[in-house]
Design an enzyme around this catalytic site. Structure first.
Site, PDB file in Angstrom:
ATOM      1  CG  ASP A 174      -0.138  -0.110   2.530  1.00  0.00           C
ATOM      2  OD1 ASP A 174       0.574  -1.113   2.709  1.00  0.00           O
ATOM      3  OD2 ASP A 174      -0.209   0.816   3.364  1.00  0.00           O
TER       4      ASP A 174
ATOM      5  CG  ASP B   9       6.816   4.780   2.485  1.00  0.00           C
ATOM      6  OD1 ASP B   9       6.877   3.556   2.704  1.00  0.00           O
ATOM      7  OD2 ASP B   9       6.234   5.565   3.250  1.00  0.00           O
TER       8      ASP B   9
ATOM      9  CD  GLU C  69       4.012   1.025   7.258  1.00  0.00           C
ATOM     10  OE1 GLU C  69       4.738   1.315   8.202  1.00  0.00           O
ATOM     11  OE2 GLU C  69       3.624   1.883   6.429  1.00  0.00           O
TER      12      GLU C  69
HETATM   13 ZN   LIG Z   1       6.526   2.520   4.191  1.00  0.00          ZN
END
Ligand SMILES: [Zn+2]
Ligand SMILES: *[C@@H]1O[C@H](CO)[C@@H](O)[C@H](O)[C@H]1NC(C)=O
Ligand SMILES: *[C@@H]1O[C@H](CO)[C@@H](O)[C@H](O)[C@H]1NC(C)=O
Length: 597
Positions: free
Chosen positions: A150, A181, A215
């Protein structure tokens, strides 16, 4: 990854990135080279690991081979194009908002056919992904690599240089939400394994890849269900190590100019610090629910509920302020020792002395003042009043006022201490306003566990209830970083050194990995030292599974930018260095027998 500290840091030049004032005087006294009075060796380093002669191509090929580079840019770009965003409110893996995750997994299956053929592929809680490459030698502890599928949502796409889900590759950077990220990590891991399998490699030591899918929304659906499943299968402390995203990447700092006759420029001595996080702060979201009688606002009391809540928050920000603390058990102590030893000319002149002086409060205070808020908050508990709500109309007194204060708990403290401090500060304010204080923390003696009971209590029209938004999190156990006592760390750090000492910085102007100029370019000295994260990763669900948990997206500072904000992007070279790390870690641990070290 939720880590504020990486946000501002990434775009700064390297010395600033370490929090060192740029006007720092260069210190040239040979006094620096006195052995530190502490008998412990400061900043012990593991030797670089010699990558086994296993017949596989060198990891450098990921960086230097044009075909590999082009394929990798394409893989990451396509991964970014699937908008696997999560909101804070997803409670059900069958929520249709997760549809992009389903598409993402179909993309992975198409892109990494060998992984999908050779590994056991499991779906946990529908969208959690676990790949297991069973090793031939089950005596060797498996290794576990984590990432999340995610990404955080974007705000206004118009703010972006390139559309956030276009996955634009401009020749240097891959742009878009998730590029740093952490689809770079997830794609890097799968690419390393796909690359091994393509050379007919078969695991001796079991390799597990585990990818959550929420997350950025606390991780309960993904990591929160994967970790217990792995625990049931493998048991406690079953993994040699766990590697997840996070940490502070790689930061460069000039080296020790200890030779008076050395006229070489600073670059010659450049030291590259590899900074895996080996701990995380704890956390507590303190919810304050205030109930007071309502009425017409033309006849108000001296303090409305909003006024009282304001006073409480004001006092929390004024009294018993949190202070930093830096003793030798804190990983940052080791990191500063490394800087003092390997980059003495680039750190505060007093640093080595203060590190040796054994005064954790004075040391922490000096360091926090000198290095600024990012470093400060690795050393102290933070407090941030983040939410407040109250009142419905201008002519009605507010009856229900609530606020949430977020705490990130420093290593030397506990969520209990933080709650007790809040109680100490709030109680007198409540008493002054004739408000009954309830502490609704499960397991706290004298506390009321059920908030609903309070509402039904007769005659209690003025009450304040303190409760946690979700279970408080204690600071993570610290993974060992002494290469003399932890063979796992020594090998992990040794691989990090061998990867980053094998080639010059691909981002520096005089280096050209694909051209012919690389012979003259300088290879750095790499120092590997742990630090902690101020935020939390999915690893918080994995503590029982290994004593060695490393959070480290192996990206150079400044080349993996804007996590959680506009213009998130990563340099292709840096993504490729990540693939090198994963590829060489798997190879180096595969046949490693720690008993014969
Ligand atoms: Zn992350
Ligand atoms: C304090 O609260 C109690 C119970 O709610 C009430 O009976 C009393 O009158 C209050 N006193 C003041 C000074 O508001
Ligand atoms: C399996 O691993 C153990 C532990 O590393 C080692 O002692 C043993 O020799 C290995 N067995 C084989 C067949 O390689």
């Amino acid at each position: 990854m939720k880590i504020a500290s990486l946000l501002g840091l990434a775009s700064l030049p390297s010395t600033l990135a370490l929090g060192i004032p740029s006007h720092q005087q260069v210190f040239s006294s040979p006094e620096w080279f006195r052995p530190i009075s502490n008998p412990r060796e400061s900043c012990p380093q593991a030797p670089p690991v010699t990558i086994p002669n296993d017949g596989l191509h060198s990891s450098l090929r990921f960086l230097s081979d044009e075909a590999f580079r082009a394929r990798q840019a394409d893989r990451l770009s396509r991964a970014v194009q699937i908008p696997t965003t999560v909101s804070d409110y997803m409670k059900d893996p069958y929520d249709e908002a997760f549809e992009p995750v389903v598409r993402f997994q179909a993309f992975l299956e198409k892109t990494f056919p060998l992984v999908h053929t050779h590994a056991k592929v499991e779906h946990i809680n529908r969208l959690g992904l676990v790949f297991t490459l069973p090793g031939t030698n089950t005596t060797r502890k498996p290794i576990l690599f984590m990432a999340h599928q995610d990404v955080v949502p974007i705000d206004d796409p118009a703010d972006w240089t390139h559309p956030p889900f276009a996955g634009v590759f401009d020749g240097d950077w891959i742009w878009g939400r998730g590029a740093s990220d952490c689809k770079n990590v997830l794609i890097g891991l799968l690419s390393a394994v796909e690359g091994l399998l393509a050379q007919d490699w078969r695991a001796q030591r079991t390799v597990v890849l585990a990818f959550g899918f929420d997350e950025e929304s606390h991780g309960f659906l993904g990591a929160g269900t994967i970790a217990p499943a792995l625990l049931e299968r493998y048991g406690e402390d079953a993994f040699e190590f766990i590697l997840d995203e996070g940490g502070l990447g790689l930061q460069s700092l000039g080296g020790s100019n200890n030779n008076e006759n050395d006229n070489d420029n600073d670059d010659e001595n450049e030291v590259l610090y590899a900074l895996p996080a080996v701990g995380e702060k704890g956390s507590l979201d303190l919810v304050l629910d205030l109930a007071v009688p309502g009425g017409h606002s033309s006849i108000p009391p001296a303090h409305t509920g909003i006024g009282i809540m304001a006073e409480i928050l004001y006092e929390l920000e004024r009294q018993e302020l949190f202070t930093p603390w830096l003793d030798t058990s804190h990983p940052a102590h080791g990191m500063f020792e490394c800087q003092a030893r390997y980059s003495p000319a680039h750190v505060e002149p007093w640093l080595a002395e203060k590190l040796a002086a054994n005064d954790p409060a004075a040391l922490a205070d000096a360091v926090a003042i000198s290095r600024g808020p990012i470093i400060r908050h690795t050393l102290q508990t933070s407090q941030a009043a983040d939410l407040i709500r109250g009142g419905v109309k201008t002519n009605a007194l507010p009856e229900k006022i609530s606020a949430v204060v977020n705490y990130r708990v420093a290593l030397h403290q506990s969520p209990d201490e933080v709650r007790e401090r809040a109680e100490r500060i709030i109680r007198p304010v409540a008493e002054r306003h004739n408000i009954t204080l309830h502490v609704a923390f499960p397991g706290v003696s004298g506390a009321t566990d059920d908030k609903n009971d309070l509402k039904s209590e007769e005659g209690e029209s003025r009450s304040l209830t303190l409760s946690p938004l979700s279970a408080p999190l204690v600071p993570a156990p610290i993974s060992p970083t002494d290469p003399l006592s932890s063979k796992t760390w020594a090998r992990f750090a040794g691989v990090a050194r061998s990867v980053f000492e094998s080639h010059p910085n691909p981002l520096s102007a005089d280096s050209s990995m694909s051209g012919s100029g690389s012979e003259s370019a300088k290879k750095p000295t790499v120092v590997v030292t742990g630090d902690i994260m101020t935020g939390n990763t999915d690893t918080r669900f994995y503590w029982p599974l290994s004593k060695n948990i490393y959070r480290w997206s192996p990206a150079r500072v400044g080349a993996s930018l804007n996590i959680h904000t506009v213009d998130e992007r990563v340099r292709l070279d840096v993504h490729l260095e990540g693939v090198m790390v994963y590829y060489d870690l798997i190879r180096s641990f595969d046949g490693w027998d720690e008993s014969v070290e």
